[in-house]
Each structure stands twice: as structure tokens, then as C-alpha cells.
Design an enzyme around this catalytic site. Sequence first.
Site, PDB file in Angstrom:
ATOM      1  N   ASP A  48      12.555  81.458  79.684  1.00 60.36           N
ATOM      2  CA  ASP A  48      13.242  80.735  80.751  1.00 60.36           C
ATOM      3  C   ASP A  48      12.195  79.903  81.475  1.00 60.36           C
ATOM      4  O   ASP A  48      11.268  80.453  82.080  1.00 60.36           O
ATOM      5  CB  ASP A  48      13.913  81.730  81.713  1.00 60.36           C
TER       6      ASP A  48
ATOM      7  N   ASP B 262      11.537  56.319  74.304  1.00 62.75           N
ATOM      8  CA  ASP B 262      12.698  55.441  74.242  1.00 62.75           C
ATOM      9  C   ASP B 262      12.908  55.270  72.753  1.00 62.75           C
ATOM     10  O   ASP B 262      12.175  54.531  72.093  1.00 62.75           O
ATOM     11  CB  ASP B 262      12.396  54.091  74.906  1.00 62.75           C
ATOM     12  N   HIS B 263      13.880  55.994  72.199  1.00 61.50           N
ATOM     13  CA  HIS B 263      13.912  56.068  70.733  1.00 61.50           C
ATOM     14  C   HIS B 263      14.209  54.727  70.077  1.00 61.50           C
ATOM     15  O   HIS B 263      13.941  54.543  68.898  1.00 61.50           O
ATOM     16  CB  HIS B 263      14.867  57.174  70.248  1.00 61.50           C
TER      17      HIS B 263
ATOM     18  N   HIS C  44      16.764  50.994  76.830  1.00 58.99           N
ATOM     19  CA  HIS C  44      16.755  50.325  75.528  1.00 58.99           C
ATOM     20  C   HIS C  44      16.926  48.804  75.605  1.00 58.99           C
ATOM     21  O   HIS C  44      16.206  48.057  74.962  1.00 58.99           O
ATOM     22  CB  HIS C  44      17.869  50.885  74.641  1.00 58.99           C
TER      23      HIS C  44
HETATM   24  P1  NAP Z   1      21.366  70.561  75.039  1.00 61.68           P
HETATM   25  O1  NAP Z   1      21.996  70.586  73.699  1.00 61.68           O
HETATM   26  O2  NAP Z   1      22.186  70.886  76.223  1.00 61.68           O
HETATM   27  O3  NAP Z   1      20.115  71.537  74.986  1.00 61.68           O
HETATM   28  C1  NAP Z   1      19.444  71.978  76.142  1.00 61.68           C
HETATM   29  C2  NAP Z   1      18.417  73.013  75.741  1.00 61.68           C
HETATM   30  O4  NAP Z   1      17.772  73.506  76.899  1.00 61.68           O
HETATM   31  C3  NAP Z   1      18.982  74.204  75.008  1.00 61.68           C
HETATM   32  O5  NAP Z   1      18.114  74.535  73.954  1.00 61.68           O
HETATM   33  C4  NAP Z   1      18.978  75.303  76.074  1.00 61.68           C
HETATM   34  O6  NAP Z   1      18.866  76.518  75.419  1.00 61.68           O
HETATM   35  C5  NAP Z   1      17.716  74.939  76.838  1.00 61.68           C
HETATM   36  N1  NAP Z   1      17.677  75.444  78.216  1.00 61.68           N
HETATM   37  C6  NAP Z   1      18.542  75.203  79.232  1.00 61.68           C
HETATM   38  N2  NAP Z   1      18.143  75.824  80.351  1.00 61.68           N
HETATM   39  C7  NAP Z   1      16.991  76.482  80.047  1.00 61.68           C
HETATM   40  C8  NAP Z   1      16.080  77.299  80.779  1.00 61.68           C
HETATM   41  N3  NAP Z   1      16.255  77.583  82.085  1.00 61.68           N
HETATM   42  N4  NAP Z   1      14.991  77.778  80.137  1.00 61.68           N
HETATM   43  C9  NAP Z   1      14.779  77.500  78.835  1.00 61.68           C
HETATM   44  N5  NAP Z   1      15.605  76.749  78.086  1.00 61.68           N
HETATM   45  C10 NAP Z   1      16.687  76.245  78.677  1.00 61.68           C
HETATM   46  O7  NAP Z   1      20.698  69.143  75.341  1.00 61.68           O
HETATM   47  P2  NAP Z   1      20.253  68.023  74.295  1.00 61.68           P
HETATM   48  O8  NAP Z   1      21.437  67.184  73.959  1.00 61.68           O
HETATM   49  O9  NAP Z   1      19.479  68.634  73.200  1.00 61.68           O
HETATM   50  O10 NAP Z   1      19.317  67.096  75.206  1.00 61.68           O
HETATM   51  C11 NAP Z   1      18.010  67.467  75.586  1.00 61.68           C
HETATM   52  C12 NAP Z   1      17.325  66.284  76.273  1.00 61.68           C
HETATM   53  O11 NAP Z   1      17.307  65.176  75.375  1.00 61.68           O
HETATM   54  C13 NAP Z   1      18.041  65.756  77.520  1.00 61.68           C
HETATM   55  O12 NAP Z   1      17.078  65.254  78.397  1.00 61.68           O
HETATM   56  C14 NAP Z   1      18.888  64.596  76.980  1.00 61.68           C
HETATM   57  O13 NAP Z   1      19.193  63.641  77.964  1.00 61.68           O
HETATM   58  C15 NAP Z   1      17.937  64.046  75.942  1.00 61.68           C
HETATM   59  N6  NAP Z   1      18.588  63.280  74.889  1.00 61.68           N
HETATM   60  C16 NAP Z   1      19.464  63.881  74.030  1.00 61.68           C
HETATM   61  C17 NAP Z   1      20.039  63.139  73.010  1.00 61.68           C
HETATM   62  C18 NAP Z   1      20.980  63.778  72.003  1.00 61.68           C
HETATM   63  O14 NAP Z   1      21.355  63.087  71.044  1.00 61.68           O
HETATM   64  N7  NAP Z   1      21.349  65.031  72.151  1.00 61.68           N
HETATM   65  C19 NAP Z   1      19.734  61.795  72.864  1.00 61.68           C
HETATM   66  C20 NAP Z   1      18.831  61.215  73.749  1.00 61.68           C
HETATM   67  C21 NAP Z   1      18.267  61.973  74.750  1.00 61.68           C
HETATM   68  P3  NAP Z   1      19.405  77.928  75.972  1.00 61.68           P
HETATM   69  O15 NAP Z   1      20.802  77.696  76.428  1.00 61.68           O
HETATM   70  O16 NAP Z   1      19.295  78.825  74.776  1.00 61.68           O
HETATM   71  O17 NAP Z   1      18.460  78.274  77.046  1.00 61.68           O
END
Ligand code: NAP
Length: 491
Positions: free
Chosen positions: A88, A180-181, A243
Site C-alpha cells: 500500500d 506523453d505516449h 498530445h
Molecule cells: P487502474 O486500472 O485503476 O489501476 C490502478 C492501480 O493502482 C491498480 O493496480 C491498483 O491495484 C493500484 N492501487 C490503487 N491504490 C493503491 C494503493 N493505495 N497502494 C498500492 N496500489 C494501489 O488504473 P490504470 O488505468 O492502469 O491507470 C494508471 C495510471 O495510468 C493513471 O494515472 C492513468 O491516468 C494513466 N493512464 C492510463 C491509461 C490506460 O489506458 N489505462 C492510459 C493513459 C494513462 P490494487 O487495487 O490491487 O491496489
Amino acid sequence: MSEQTKPKVLILIFGATGDLAKRKLYPSIYRLVNNGTISQDFAVVGLARRQWTNEVFRENVAESVQHAFEDADDLEQFASHFHYHSFDVTKDQAYIDMEKLVHELEDQYDTAGNRLFYLAMAPEFFGQIANKLKEHGLKETSGWTRLIIEKPFGHDLASAKELNSKIRAAFDEDEIFRIDHYLGKQMVQNIEVIRFANGIFEHLWNNRFISNIQITSSETLGVEDRSRYYDDSGAIRDMVQNHMLQMVALLAMEPPIKLTTDEIRSEKIKVLRALRQLNPNEVHEHFVRGQYGSGEIKGESVVGYRNESEDLVFSNTETFVAGKLFIDNYRWAGVPFYIRTGKRMKAKETKIVIEFKDIPMNLYFKSERERHPNLLVIHIQPDEGIALYLNAKKAGSEALAEPIELSYNQNAIHSINTPEAYEKLLYDCMIGDATNFTHWDEVALSWKFIDSILNVWKEELPNFPNYDAGSMGPEKSSQLLQQNGFHWWEV
Ligand code: NAP
């Protein structure tokens, strides 16, 4: 590449059970290892709260790679480098335990003390994680430490500043890699090459020869399951602040004196400094926002944004933005840069159209309407390539001249997948090349510009929905160009 020049690294992924890690990061790491781009001396630590074992984590990693590349092999061997640590990010003890694990893995895999911290988590944790990493000695190593941060970087200029100062308290600017992908995409990186490696373009790349530039990034998808994030953000924060403005900067920058990170970034920063700030009246004239109603996409009926989920019923978030930008410098004075981006539009594509000025007297076209200016089109995705539209006489045609297209389609020629943006960016970070990441000055200048628009929008209730799903956005977006005698090119 010799074994010695391949980066050795321990990658620590915060948010290892999340969507981004699964869809993008594991397949990218697989390609880097499988293609021999990075050393076999690598390990990955997955961090998230879920109580996974190493075995469960490895199964997930293997599954996500298999999903991305059906023919992936040696997955068991690859996944054996992945270790899971239930964690955490808000708890100090977690970092103490992690430090022990990091040392063990560094001994086991001989990763030269190089540590890449990838924050694939909600941004509210970024500052805290960066500081705890420092506080618990995780930055003390014989190799390098680098931090990759996902978007969004702030919600406006004030929050971005606050976040930046928290991160900078623990990491130096040259250790911070703000993703910025779009900057990892082949054809975005190609903008620079097309411009600066071709005499025929660079000499014409200014207000004497270019009438306007159009950048479109349209999606057919709606908000999907990201409604909580998206509704808080909207199209302007999600797409334009980062972007779209990055593409504007690459298109408008002066040639760098060297191909180094500092030189390229400093030219991009100058463009963003020259971006004309809008007063409130100009915001109305230069920017259009929209939200989709119901409609049809590829023959299927789809609901409007407000019907996508219960919490969106009263939403005034924009799912579409079009804008007219001016760069007040010697090269670009008077040339509009039009941008548009949105969800649930007719087609999924990102492309740039450079429209050249016509010659003063074109005798080969009977009427003004038939005239076709020369266009250079850069297709960013899903097609990757360039097309140049010229006028010529076609064999057997009655017309004196007609537009013809000279095109190069990169993904048709190279049938193997071009590297994913994330793959390139991960590698760049490992070799310490920050060129395709955003510098803080770029982030700050972009937010300053976006804030001036948001400040006007927040005072006025929009009349949403104002475009049908499956269209190219609200009518006003076309008027933005018509005012200057142009139109969006659907080429
Ligand atoms: P997500 O699916 O909601 O994943 C969030 C992650 O954070 C999970 O692995 C969760 O795991 C972990 N987490 C949450 N609270 C936590 C805590 N207190 N301690 C440790 N781990 C914790 O989000 P995501 O879509 O992968 O996005 C992640 C980041 O990438 C964000 O900033 C988002 O804006 C950015 N992003 C995502 C995408 C995309 O395509 N998904 C694209 C561009 C940018 P647990 O629940 O197991 O803790």
C-alpha cells in the site's frame, strides 16, 4: 547491439494489477527482452494492494503478453523475472520491506543498481510515492534512478505546480520522465524527420507558403468504463493539454542546432511560449466544445454521453474540442493551427494536414471550387504514413489538372508490428533519453493556455448534447475554418 550496451534494469511498477500495466507495460517489456533490446539481466517488481503471489502475478503477465502477441513464446522464462510485492503506497512499512526485496533482486539479477520506478497509478499518489522512495533510501544506489509518471500531470496549472514541486523535492528534473505516449508514436517522431531532413518541405514550412495546419484526433469509442476519470477531465484536459499541443510544438518548432534532448525541448518550449493567449472573447471565437448525443457508429446505435452511466446524467463535460491557435512568431504569424479531438466520432484516426497556399493564378482549374491546394498529410494512427497531394493531368482525363496522391504507408510496408509507443518510451528512459518526454516548462506553458479556456467555459452552461455520435463533431467546428475560407480536409 552488444551485450554491454543493452540496459540492465530493475523495473518497479506501482499499480501492477491495473489496466495500463496489463495492456501496455507487460507486452512492451516482453518485446524489449524478446528482441534483445535490453539485457537479460532484468527483473520487474509488481506493486499493488491485492494479495497476489508471484505465481498469480506471473500468470497475469503471461496472459497479457499472450493477449497482445498470439505467437509469444518462452513466456514462462520471461515471467520468471517478475516478482510481486503486496504494497500500500501510503504505508511506510511497505517501503521498508520493498527496499529489502530490491537488494535481493539486484544481487540475483545483476541489474547494476539501475532502478526505474514506473507510477502506473492514480496521480493523487505520485507526490507521496516519490517522497517516500527518497525517504526510505530507495534512491540510494550505485546505478541510476528514474521516475516515469503517467498522465494526467495535474488538473490545471496550480495543481500541476503543486505536484511538480512535490516530485522535485525527491527527484531532479533529469530523473523525471513525464509520459506523453503520443511522443512515442513512430509518426509523431517522424514529424521532425519529415521536416528537417527534406529540403523541399523545410524551405516552404512557414507563413509564406502554408495557409493553415489541421490536426485531428478522433475516436469512435465513447467513454467506456473510464467515466469517473473522463468526466472529471474532459477532452481538453485529456487530449489537448498534452498530445495535441505537443504535436503543434513539433510542427511549429525551429530546427534544433543539435539532435539533443535539451536543444529539441528548448525549441518546443519556445513555440509554447509564442502560443497566443486568448482573452475571454477570443475563447468564444477560437474554441468550440461539444458533447455527443445518441447516434450510429458503423451501423450500430449508440447512446449519448449522458446515458452512458448514471453519474453522467447531468454532466456538462466536453467530449469534443475544436480550436484555432496562433503562434505569434516570425515564421507563423497569421497561420491558423486548427485542432479537433473527440469521442464517438465517425472515424478513429489521428492525422495532420498541412495545407499549402495556392499559386496566384491557377489556369488549370476552371473555377475556384475545383482548385485543390497541395496538401501534405501525416497519418499518425491507425494508419502510419505520409501522403502528398499534387495536381497533375491524369491520362485519358478531360480535366486539365486533377489532384493525385503520392503516398507512403509505413504499416503496410513493414508487416511486423511497429514498436508500441510504450516500448520505445520505456527503452528511451532506460538509456536516459528524455527527448520524447515532456519537460516541466512544456507542461506549465500548456496548462497556462488551457486554463485560459477553462476559466471562460466554467462560467457558462453549455448547450449539450450538440453533436450526434458518428458525426465529425458540432457544426460550429466547421464554421471555425469557414470564417477563414478553409474547411476540414477528410483525406
Ligand atoms: P487502474 O486500472 O485503476 O489501476 C490502478 C492501480 O493502482 C491498480 O493496480 C491498483 O491495484 C493500484 N492501487 C490503487 N491504490 C493503491 C494503493 N493505495 N497502494 C498500492 N496500489 C494501489 O488504473 P490504470 O488505468 O492502469 O491507470 C494508471 C495510471 O495510468 C493513471 O494515472 C492513468 O491516468 C494513466 N493512464 C492510463 C491509461 C490506460 O489506458 N489505462 C492510459 C493513459 C494513462 P490494487 O487495487 O490491487 O491496489
